[in-house]
Each structure stands twice: as C-alpha cells, then as structure tokens.
Scaffold this active site. Sequence first.
Site, PDB file in Angstrom:
ATOM      1  CG  HIS A  50      -1.878  -1.188   1.543  1.00 54.16           C
ATOM      2  ND1 HIS A  50      -1.992  -1.867   2.416  1.00 54.16           N
ATOM      3  CD2 HIS A  50      -2.826  -1.496   0.365  1.00 54.16           C
ATOM      4  CE1 HIS A  50      -2.971  -2.640   2.388  1.00 54.16           C
ATOM      5  NE2 HIS A  50      -3.332  -2.527   1.117  1.00 54.16           N
TER       6      HIS A  50
ATOM      7  CB  SER B  58      -4.095  -6.762   4.559  1.00 50.70           C
ATOM      8  OG  SER B  58      -3.835  -5.426   4.130  1.00 50.70           O
TER       9      SER B  58
END
Length: 162
Positions: A16, A127
């Site tokens: 990210h 994630s």
Amino acid sequence: MRAIYPGSFDPVTYGHLDIIGRSAQLADELIIGVLKNNAKSPLFSLEERVRMLEEVTKNYHNVKIEAFEGLLVDFAKRRKADAVIRGLRAVTDFESELQMAQTNHKLEESVETIFLTTRLEYSYLSSTIVKEVAAFGGDISQFVPEPVEQNIHEKMEERRRV
Ligand code: PNS
C-alpha cells in the site's frame, strides 16, 4: 488533481505504501479512504486502521486519511475527487478491479479509476497474507512498517488471551 486511494487497510502494508508514495507524486492532493466495513470483520477497528495510516504517512504533506461508509463513488463526489487510484498486483487482481472500476464509472461518470501496477517486490503481498504469517509467529518485518508490526503482535497477543 485530487485523488482517492480507497481500501480496507487491515492493516496497511509496504505494498500500500508503495502505491501511496507514487500516487502522492501524481496527485496534488491524495485522500486515503478507509472503508468502514463491518461485513469483513477486520482485525483492526476503523480507528486503529486510520491511526496506523496517519502514523506511516506523516511525512507526506499532501496526503490525508479519511474514513468512509457506503459507496465509494458517493465519497468521491462529496470530496470532489477527480480520480480513484487502485493498485494492480497481478493478473488475478484484474477481473475484480475491472468490474469495480466499470461499476463505479456506470454509477458516476465523473469518477475515473487510475491503476498503478505494484512494484514487483510487493506483488505477492496482501494484508491477509501478513495476518496469516503473524498468526503463526512468522517474521513480518519485511511486509509492514515497524509501528504496524508492533500493533499486529499486540492484537495477536490479545486474541491468544481471549
Ligand atoms: O482493500 P480492499 O478491500 O481491496 O478495498 C475494496 C474497496 C474498499 C475499494 C471496495 O470494497 C469499495 O469501494 N467499497 C465501497 C462500496 C462500494 O462502493 N461498492 C461498489 C464498488 S463495485
């Protein structure tokens, strides 16, 4: 250009951050939109996800973090955003991302989606993978920034105690 980079960020990873850093150079203003999504039952609360993002993006002068609920296009319209940014890791991301971008464009023609390809070194990273590795005691230091790593360990410890 004002852009929105939306996601669950449960938690933010180096993948990210790569997209954030590059988008912050493209856009004059970058809003990271954190989805309040109870259906996904995230590991971290909305407030925790926002706080971690604030911590790891504090050196970017044109980035701010905001939580949103409901449709992304409504959030984008409220913020008068010109574009939504999404990262593409591999071809497996493409189908759902295309569907999402096309739906968003159909719902709101003024909202364009810009895809950035993730750096090769982060193309495997998610994630979900980070949480899985951490749950089994693996080293996640190469996947997430230090403050996030600490938070994951604390959260896993909390869960073990329950
Ligand atoms: O990090 P994620 O989970 O891949 O992010 C997905 C996100 C938050 C971008 C997407 O689920 C979203 O925009 N949700 C808001 C609801 C919405 O607008 N749905 C219609 C898009 S098809």
